[in-house]
Write a protein that holds these residues in place. Structure first.
Motif, PDB file in Angstrom:
ATOM      1  N   MET A   1       7.625   2.895 -13.020  1.00 15.50           N
ATOM      2  CA  MET A   1       6.703   3.073 -11.911  1.00 15.50           C
ATOM      3  C   MET A   1       5.290   2.637 -12.317  1.00 15.50           C
ATOM      4  N   HIS A   2       4.955   2.776 -13.594  1.00  9.46           N
ATOM      5  CA  HIS A   2       3.683   2.217 -14.067  1.00  9.46           C
ATOM      6  C   HIS A   2       3.715   0.694 -14.016  1.00  9.46           C
ATOM      7  N   TRP A   3       4.863   0.105 -14.315  1.00 13.22           N
ATOM      8  CA  TRP A   3       4.970  -1.349 -14.134  1.00 13.22           C
ATOM      9  C   TRP A   3       4.742  -1.724 -12.675  1.00 13.22           C
ATOM     10  N   SER A   4       5.321  -0.949 -11.760  1.00 10.65           N
ATOM     11  CA  SER A   4       5.138  -1.232 -10.332  1.00 10.65           C
ATOM     12  C   SER A   4       3.660  -1.254  -9.966  1.00 10.65           C
ATOM     13  N   MET A   5       2.927  -0.282 -10.470  1.00  9.31           N
ATOM     14  CA  MET A   5       1.498  -0.233 -10.162  1.00  9.31           C
ATOM     15  C   MET A   5       0.759  -1.398 -10.791  1.00  9.31           C
ATOM     16  N   ALA A   6       1.133  -1.766 -12.016  1.00  7.73           N
ATOM     17  CA  ALA A   6       0.500  -2.918 -12.654  1.00  7.73           C
ATOM     18  C   ALA A   6       0.801  -4.192 -11.880  1.00  7.73           C
ATOM     19  N   ARG A   7       2.030  -4.347 -11.414  1.00  8.18           N
ATOM     20  CA  ARG A   7       2.382  -5.518 -10.622  1.00  8.18           C
ATOM     21  C   ARG A   7       1.599  -5.541  -9.310  1.00  8.18           C
ATOM     22  N   LEU A   8       1.493  -4.392  -8.638  1.00 12.15           N
ATOM     23  CA  LEU A   8       0.738  -4.330  -7.385  1.00 12.15           C
ATOM     24  C   LEU A   8      -0.741  -4.643  -7.614  1.00 12.15           C
ATOM     25  N   LEU A   9      -1.281  -4.164  -8.728  1.00 10.72           N
ATOM     26  CA  LEU A   9      -2.672  -4.459  -9.064  1.00 10.72           C
ATOM     27  C   LEU A   9      -2.866  -5.952  -9.295  1.00 10.72           C
TER      28      LEU A   9
ATOM     29  N   ALA B   1       0.833  -1.201   0.000  1.00  6.58           N
ATOM     30  CA  ALA B   1       0.000   0.000   0.000  1.00  6.58           C
ATOM     31  C   ALA B   1       0.872   1.257   0.000  1.00  6.58           C
ATOM     32  N   SER B   2       1.973   1.217   0.756  1.00  2.00           N
ATOM     33  CA  SER B   2       2.910   2.343   0.756  1.00  2.00           C
ATOM     34  C   SER B   2       3.552   2.512  -0.615  1.00  2.00           C
ATOM     35  N   TYR B   3       3.909   1.406  -1.231  1.00  2.00           N
ATOM     36  CA  TYR B   3       4.464   1.465  -2.583  1.00  2.00           C
ATOM     37  C   TYR B   3       3.466   2.096  -3.548  1.00  2.00           C
ATOM     38  N   ALA B   4       2.211   1.664  -3.465  1.00  2.00           N
ATOM     39  CA  ALA B   4       1.190   2.173  -4.391  1.00  2.00           C
ATOM     40  C   ALA B   4       0.984   3.677  -4.209  1.00  2.00           C
ATOM     41  N   ARG B   5       0.920   4.126  -2.967  1.00  2.00           N
ATOM     42  CA  ARG B   5       0.737   5.565  -2.720  1.00  2.00           C
ATOM     43  C   ARG B   5       1.900   6.363  -3.296  1.00  2.00           C
ATOM     44  N   THR B   6       3.112   5.875  -3.039  1.00  2.00           N
ATOM     45  CA  THR B   6       4.289   6.591  -3.528  1.00  2.00           C
ATOM     46  C   THR B   6       4.351   6.575  -5.049  1.00  2.00           C
ATOM     47  N   ALA B   7       4.035   5.435  -5.653  1.00  2.00           N
ATOM     48  CA  ALA B   7       4.064   5.334  -7.111  1.00  2.00           C
ATOM     49  C   ALA B   7       3.063   6.289  -7.745  1.00  2.00           C
ATOM     50  N   LEU B   8       1.856   6.344  -7.209  1.00  2.00           N
ATOM     51  CA  LEU B   8       0.841   7.242  -7.761  1.00  2.00           C
ATOM     52  C   LEU B   8       1.256   8.702  -7.600  1.00  2.00           C
ATOM     53  N   GLU B   9       1.822   9.036  -6.465  1.00  2.00           N
ATOM     54  CA  GLU B   9       2.309  10.399  -6.271  1.00  2.00           C
ATOM     55  C   GLU B   9       3.394  10.739  -7.291  1.00  2.00           C
ATOM     56  N   ASN B  10       4.263   9.784  -7.556  1.00  2.00           N
ATOM     57  CA  ASN B  10       5.372  10.021  -8.474  1.00  2.00           C
ATOM     58  C   ASN B  10       4.911  10.239  -9.907  1.00  2.00           C
ATOM     59  N   VAL B  11       4.042   9.376 -10.406  1.00  2.00           N
ATOM     60  CA  VAL B  11       3.659   9.489 -11.813  1.00  2.00           C
ATOM     61  C   VAL B  11       2.814  10.725 -12.076  1.00  2.00           C
ATOM     62  N   ARG B  12       2.177  11.260 -11.045  1.00  2.00           N
ATOM     63  CA  ARG B  12       1.400  12.496 -11.184  1.00  2.00           C
ATOM     64  C   ARG B  12       2.270  13.743 -11.019  1.00  2.00           C
ATOM     65  N   ARG B  13       3.468  13.562 -10.500  1.00  2.00           N
ATOM     66  CA  ARG B  13       4.348  14.688 -10.179  1.00  2.00           C
ATOM     67  C   ARG B  13       5.233  15.008 -11.383  1.00  2.00           C
ATOM     68  N   GLU B  14       4.953  16.129 -12.009  1.00  2.00           N
ATOM     69  CA  GLU B  14       5.666  16.490 -13.233  1.00  2.00           C
ATOM     70  C   GLU B  14       7.017  17.132 -12.967  1.00  2.00           C
ATOM     71  N   TYR B  15       7.142  17.779 -11.821  1.00  2.00           N
ATOM     72  CA  TYR B  15       8.389  18.478 -11.498  1.00  2.00           C
ATOM     73  C   TYR B  15       8.833  18.145 -10.077  1.00  2.00           C
ATOM     74  N   PRO B  16      10.151  18.091  -9.839  1.00  2.00           N
ATOM     75  CA  PRO B  16      11.255  18.339 -10.777  1.00  2.00           C
ATOM     76  C   PRO B  16      11.322  17.257 -11.841  1.00  2.00           C
TER      77      PRO B  16
END
Length: 341
Positions: free
Chosen positions: A61-69, A9-24
């Motif tokens: 990181m999208h792979w990470s989310m797919a794997r977690l799903l 769950a921590s991985y998923a939260r961090t991954a989603l935050e990352n892929v939505r974060r355009e900067y830096p």
């Protein structure tokens, strides 16, 4: 919730935050003139993979989310991941990603690391049973098809592999490409990968792990090559090759496989060694599948060493600086979930 689910769950939260974060954003972009230079916004150039600091990290990181799903389809984070995939995996966006690779000067962009990870994303979606998974596959297919063809062409025309322990490493991308080819049933691609692995690495002997480490590596060239060969060769042939390739391990000398240390968590290059620890664990656990439990001393030592390597990196995976947290989750999931039935 169990401990591992809490971790995921921590991985998923961090991954989603990352892929939505355009900067830096570390933007690597070939520009032809001043007009093009004014249009370098990441989400404009890459409508699917614009976040997570750089393109290739966003891809894996999208792979990470797919794997977690796939691991936990009924988890609390599955709905958020699916919602993001509904938004991002769109054929029109994928065609724009393809167009980027088709630009003059961009044909080799992200080769082979980003290419391999993109193919791994698609292979993860290919085994996904979520009701929207076919839509996601269709949305990513133009880019997966393009990069599969590009990788096949590269393997057929390259004279030698790249053996460095960073993004240019050929073996790492070939492992992911092989998983893709096997999963989607692309026999031509699969045969080409196996043939090239034999050609490039089949004759390697007496590799010394003492020269395998540098301060900015996130891959072990030797162990990554060995993992690739374990996936390419029949077990009897692999064991003969492995004995000859890493004779010090055959002799019981594991001294150079101690976990790497990171002393400056703000240094984006030095923290690569967190990834090295995790990818070494992934390699060792993968190679263990070819070794006899209890009958081969390497099996026992790899089990202990892989655990030690994961422990050495775990604090940085979601609790470190952004130079670590924007990418380490993928390597942790490789180490912890790739070889679990």
């Amino acid at each position: 919730m169990s401990e591992i689910n809490t971790t995921h769950a921590s991985y998923a939260r961090t991954a989603l935050e990352n892929v939505r974060r355009e900067y830096p954003n570390f933007t690597m972009h070939f520009v032809h003139d001043a007009t093009e230079a004014q249009a370098c916004e990441p989400s404009f150039l890459h409508p699917i993979f614009f976040g997570s600091y750089d393109w290739h990290s966003c891809v894996h990181m999208h792979w990470s989310m797919a794997r977690l799903l796939n691991l936990e389809p009924n988890s609390s984070h599955a709905k958020a991941i699916a919602s993001w995939f509904d938004r991002q995996f769109d054929a029109t966006k994928a065609e724009r990603e393809v167009a980027y690779f088709s630009r003059d000067g961009a044909a080799h962009w992200q080769r082979p690391y980003g290419w391999g990870w993109l193919l791994k994303v698609y292979s993860e979606l290919a085994v996904c049973t979520h009701p929207h998974s076919e839509k996601w596959r269709a949305g990513l297919r133009p880019l997966a098809d393009y990069l599969a063809d590009a990788m096949l062409h590269h393997l057929r025309t390259a004279n030698a592999p790249v053996r460095h322990g960073v993004h240019s490493n050929t073996s790492f991308a070939m492992i992911h490409a092989l998983r893709y080819a096997t999963t989607v049933g692309d026999i031509e691609f699969m045969d080409a990968i196996k043939a090239k692995a034999r050609q490039w690495f089949g004759g390697d002997r007496d590799y010394r792990l003492a020269y395998d480490f540098s301060g900015e590596d996130f891959l072990s060239p030797g162990l990554t090559e060995a993992l690739l060969m374990s996936l390419v060769l029949p077990i009897d042939e692999f064991l003969v090759w492995f004995d000859a390739f890493l004779p010090e391990l055959k002799a019981g000398d594991f001294r150079v496989l101690e976990p790497a240390l990171v002393t400056n968590e703000h240094d984006a290059k030095q923290v690569h060694n967190h990834g090295l620890n995790l990818s070494r664990a992934w390699c060792m656990r993968g190679i263990m599948q070819m070794l006899e439990p209890g009958g081969d001393a390497r099996w026992q030592r790899f089990g202990t060493l892989s655990r030690d390597h994961v422990i050495a990196a775990e604090a940085a995976i979601t609790g470190g600086e952004y130079v670590s947290t924007h990418w380490l989750i993928s390597f942790a999931l490789l180490a912890d979930t790739e070889w679990v039935d």
